[in-house]
Write an enzyme that holds these catalytic residues in place. Structure first.
Site, short mmCIF file in Angstrom:
data_model
loop_
_atom_site.label_atom_id
_atom_site.label_comp_id
_atom_site.label_asym_id
_atom_site.label_seq_id
_atom_site.Cartn_x
_atom_site.Cartn_y
_atom_site.Cartn_z
N TYR A 1 32.78 35.11 34.27
CA TYR A 1 31.89 36.83 34.98
C TYR A 1 31.06 36.28 33.96
CZ TYR A 1 36.48 38.47 36.47
OH TYR A 1 37.92 39.11 36.91
N HIS B 1 31.30 47.14 39.10
CA HIS B 1 31.88 46.29 39.54
C HIS B 1 32.92 46.39 40.73
CE1 HIS B 1 33.52 42.01 38.06
NE2 HIS B 1 34.49 42.91 38.76
N GLU B 2 33.59 46.94 40.65
CA GLU B 2 34.26 46.74 42.18
C GLU B 2 33.71 47.22 43.27
OE1 GLU B 2 37.15 45.01 41.61
OE2 GLU B 2 37.65 45.59 39.25
N GLN C 1 49.51 43.31 44.18
CA GLN C 1 48.42 42.58 44.08
C GLN C 1 48.53 41.63 44.71
OE1 GLN C 1 44.93 43.17 41.75
NE2 GLN C 1 44.80 41.17 42.19
N ARG D 1 48.16 47.13 31.09
CA ARG D 1 46.79 46.95 31.65
C ARG D 1 46.49 45.20 30.85
NH1 ARG D 1 40.31 48.73 31.34
NH2 ARG D 1 39.38 46.96 32.57
N GLU E 1 32.85 36.08 40.81
CA GLU E 1 33.02 37.38 39.45
C GLU E 1 31.42 37.20 38.83
OE1 GLU E 1 35.24 39.41 39.04
OE2 GLU E 1 36.48 39.04 40.53
N HIS F 1 31.66 44.01 44.50
CA HIS F 1 32.43 42.99 44.49
C HIS F 1 32.41 43.02 46.37
CE1 HIS F 1 34.29 40.53 42.12
NE2 HIS F 1 35.59 41.32 41.65
N ASP G 1 44.77 31.44 38.21
CA ASP G 1 45.37 31.79 37.10
C ASP G 1 44.55 31.78 35.77
OD1 ASP G 1 45.72 35.29 36.65
OD2 ASP G 1 47.00 34.74 35.77
N LYS H 1 44.09 42.90 30.81
CA LYS H 1 43.34 42.40 29.73
C LYS H 1 43.45 42.92 28.29
CE LYS H 1 38.78 44.56 28.86
NZ LYS H 1 37.84 45.48 28.83
N GLY I 1 41.80 46.08 35.44
CA GLY I 1 41.16 47.14 35.54
C GLY I 1 40.67 47.75 36.38
N GLY I 2 40.72 47.11 37.78
CA GLY I 2 39.96 47.35 39.02
C GLY I 2 40.48 45.86 40.04
N MET I 3 41.31 45.78 41.16
CA MET I 3 40.48 45.04 42.09
C MET I 3 40.21 45.55 43.37
SD MET I 3 41.55 41.89 43.18
CE MET I 3 41.01 41.77 45.05
N GLU I 4 39.01 44.54 44.30
CA GLU I 4 37.80 45.13 44.94
C GLU I 4 38.88 45.23 46.34
OE1 GLU I 4 38.28 42.24 43.57
OE2 GLU I 4 37.14 40.34 43.86
N1 BES Z 1 39.24 40.84 41.52
C1 BES Z 1 39.00 40.48 39.83
C2 BES Z 1 40.43 40.83 39.54
C3 BES Z 1 40.68 39.66 39.96
C4 BES Z 1 40.83 38.77 38.54
C5 BES Z 1 42.75 39.89 40.20
C6 BES Z 1 41.76 37.41 38.77
C7 BES Z 1 42.91 39.13 40.08
C8 BES Z 1 42.80 37.21 39.06
C9 BES Z 1 38.08 42.27 40.08
O1 BES Z 1 37.49 42.52 40.22
C10 BES Z 1 38.16 42.60 38.25
O2 BES Z 1 36.85 41.00 37.70
N2 BES Z 1 38.99 43.19 37.42
C11 BES Z 1 38.17 43.30 35.79
C12 BES Z 1 37.23 44.56 35.46
C13 BES Z 1 35.83 44.37 35.55
C14 BES Z 1 35.21 45.68 35.27
C15 BES Z 1 35.82 42.74 35.44
C16 BES Z 1 40.10 43.76 35.24
O3 BES Z 1 40.56 43.96 35.62
O4 BES Z 1 39.65 44.20 34.06
ZN ZN Z 2 35.57 41.27 39.76
#
Ligand code: BES
Ligand code: ZN
Length: 635
Positions: free
Chosen positions: A416, A327-328, A166, A589, A350, A331, A408, A591, A300-303
């Site tokens: 977002y 979402h991804e 990551q 995860r 975001e 990106h 972070d 979140k 959740g995901g990484m683009e």
């Molecule tokens: N790019 C982000 C993940 C991220 C953010 C990694 C900050 C490292 C630092 C990814 O696109 C993202 O926003 N993921 C969300 C899901 C989305 C549907 C809001 C997540 O992981 O919850």
């Molecule tokens: Zn994102």
């Protein structure tokens, strides 16, 4: 006419003298410094790189995945664009073990590792001695934050180990010695040697789908990314990974034992790409594939370009959580094509993406579903503003002040949801057709470039507002971007379905029935809304009735399970503890994990002893990203 050499020297001199680069600054004719990097706002406080002096333009990785030693080991060869008289190049590194640095002919180059900062790591400064390609022989950091080495028990198949990375925001410096700054883009290639029986995938064109045998064992996999990308978008996974096509240019990678249900969940991906293209222009990256990871994936995901990394917690069985894919995928424009130049500009990634994601959802699944998702986002935004100290809180601003902080810290729903709300507010002011035309054009004009908040604002004024004083006043750009809180003109997208859901939740709180027939008919966002909007204080009997009626503790849908567990913890509801413990063990995860530990810690001795007991067991299972956050919660 001055020679390119003297121009470059003059420009470098101007930069060194006044701290701001002259617009004509050019390192080499072939690799001029991107204009955005010459603006003061693009200075990245989270990187030691001095891109106006010497900048990485291309990386060739040649690495072996050493599972026994839990390290990547090998070389990174870097092409450098530098002013003619540049003496050194400064790279980022955090915990890397550097063995040697040479030029491309093998001659040793002097290097030093500076003092390590707990957030940034240490600068790796290499004397160029005239070289424009350097080769770093190194091992990745032991216990570095980007890579997670999983035991077989942490995978679905349970028989083979797994590795994934990551990168975002500043984690890739723990396994790649490069300039780890989002304003610096480079092309790259990689050759990765993996143990026999494991497959390597990366966020690039996969040149050897089945690998090539290597003398001495293992297989080598080769990759090529010929479009310049930010370093945080270089990603790898190695494991027992199968592939299944989803459409013409789309497909899914995951472990064989979960492929069937995973591919079934993702049947709409090809249509999503088409919907995205119809909104904001051609998909620029060739293929779009997903890698669905083992459950410790912290996001959740990484683009990652060409290969979105995703958590298995989106596989709900009913395709109800696929907005994460939208979402991804989004990106691929807002983030990978045009990305934040610094982490203070994170909302450009975001906020734009949440907006775009919702437009894809609307196009594919209709306005009612998109409105529900947007309205849930609005609630999240209200909660985030509250948590950030209310409408005057400094961290409720879109453009963030991250001096001395980990990027972070800025990665909240402000970027977002306030970001997306800002774009909706502009959309409303100018009308959708004009806004869409602008945005599509914006992506095309800035393709493969990094962007600052100031750069976007200037572009918006030049190409959309065009000096219209009424429009300027109606939107209030500066207040939105540099001010705290939520401006009065914020567009709140309301779901037409939610008032009825909210009413039933309120009625249940007052002793009304569990609305089973409604629940059965509701979609995931409606169910999530119902549970989230129940009164926070409910009796054990009321909780038991709900749990029994809707099967909340055995919910396979991760979003619903999460809001239920939050409610249960708020009421110290012991019968839900086995479900809570399983949820915190079976996936990592952040979140989901971090708020639940926070909720527990807020519940006195009852919650704190549970949090400590569970975390002692689950901490080793989590990725460093999740671990770092939860370490700050469970003390
Ligand atoms: N790019 C982000 C993940 C991220 C953010 C990694 C900050 C490292 C630092 C990814 O696109 C993202 O926003 N993921 C969300 C899901 C989305 C549907 C809001 C997540 O992981 O919850
Ligand atoms: Zn994102």
């Amino acid at each position: 006419m001055p020679s390119p050499k003297s121009t470059a020297r003059a420009a470098l001199l101007a930069f060194l003298l006044c701290g701001v680069a002259a617009p004509a600054l050019a390192q080499t004719a072939q690799s001029p410094v991107p204009a955005i990097l010459t603006t003061p706002e693009a200075r990245d406080i989270h990187s030691y790189a001095q891109p106006l002096v010497a900048r990485v333009t291309h990386i060739d990785l040649d690495l072996t995945a050493d599972f026994a030693g839990q390290k990547m080991t090998g070389t990174a060869a870097l092409d450098i664009a530098a002013a003619p008289d540049a003496k050194e190049v400064v790279l980022d590194s955090k915990g890397l073990v550097i063995h040697a640095v040479t030029d491309d002919k093998g001659a040793a180059l002097p290097w030093t590792l500076g003092k390590a900062d707990p957030i940034l790591g240490a600068p790796l400064t290499v004397q160029l001695n005239g070289a424009r390609r350097i080769v770093v022989r190194y091992d990745s950091a032991s216990d570095g934050a980007a890579l997670q080495w999983l035991t077989p028990a942490q995978t679905a198949g349970k028989t083979k180990p797994y590795l994934f990375s990551q990168g975002e925001a500043i984690l890739n410096r723990t396994w790649i010695p490069t300039q780890d700054s989002p304003g610096i883009r480079q092309t790259w290639t990689a050759r990765i040697v993996a143990p026999e029986g494991l497959k390597a995938v990366m966020s690039a064109e996969m040149l050897t789908p089945n690998g090539e045998p290597v003398a001495g064992g293992g297989r080598a996999y080769r990759f090529r990314m010929d479009k310049p990308v930010a370093s945080y978008l270089i990603a790898i996974a190695v494991g027992d990974i199968a592939f299944q096509p989803l459409g013409q240019r789309t497909g899914v990678y995951t472990e064989p034992s979960v492929m069937k249900k995973t591919a079934n969940e993702l049947v709409d991906v090809e249509k999503m790409v088409e919907a995205a293209e119809s909104l904001y222009g051609p998909y620029a990256w060739g293929r779009y594939d997903l890698l669905v990871l083992p459950p410790s994936f912290p996001f959740g995901g990484m683009e990652n370009p060409r290969l979105t990394f995703a958590t298995p917690t989106i596989i709900a069985g009913d395709r109800s959580l696929v907005s994460l894919v939208a979402h991804e995928l989004a990106h691929s424009w807002s983030g990978n094509l045009v990305n934040n130049a610094t982490w203070s500009d994170f909302w450009l990634n975001e906020g734009f993406t949440v907006y775009f994601e919702n437009r894809i959802m609307e196009k594919l699944y209709g306005k009612p579903r998109a409105d529900m998702l947007a309205d849930l986002g609005w609630s999240d935004l209200q909660a985030t503003i509250k948590a950030a100290g209310g409408p005057t809180g400094a961290d409720t601003r879109l453009h963030l002040d991250l001096a001395g902080r980990d990027p972070d810290d800025g990665m909240t729903d402000i970027a977002y949801e306030k970001g997306a709300t800002f774009l909706r507010t502009i959309e409303k002011a100018v009308g959708r057709p004009r806004w869409d035309a602008y945005l599509k054009d914006y992506f095309a004009r800035h393709a493969f470039q990094s962007q600052t908040t100031a750069g976007f604002v200037a572009d918006l004024r030049e190409n959309l507002i065009k000096g219209d004083p009424k429009l300027e006043a109606e939107i209030g750009i500066d207040k939105w971007v540099y001010g705290a809180g939520l401006p009065d003109n914020a567009v709140h997208v309301r779901s037409a379905a939610f008032p009825a859901v909210d009413a039933l939740a309120a009625a249940y709180g007052k002793g009304g029935p569990a609305p089973l027939a409604k629940w059965k008919a509701w979609s995931t966002p409606e169910r999530t809304r119902f549970v989230a909007s129940l009164p926070r204080a409910l009796s054990k009997e009321r909780l038991a009735t709900l749990d029994k009626a809707f099967g909340l503790s055995v919910q396979g849908n991760s979003e619903i399970r999460f809001v239920w567990l939050e409610l249960a913890v708020a009421n110290r509801y012991d019968p839900a503890l086995p479900s809570l413990e399983a949820f915190l063990t079976d996936q990592g995860r952040r979140k989901f994990v971090a708020p639940l530990f926070k909720d527990l810690m807020a519940q006195g001795d009852w919650g704190q002893s549970i949090a400590k007991r569970i975390y002692a067991k689950t901490r080793p299972l989590y990725h460093a990203v999740t671990r770092q956050t939860v370490d700050g919660i469970v003390k």
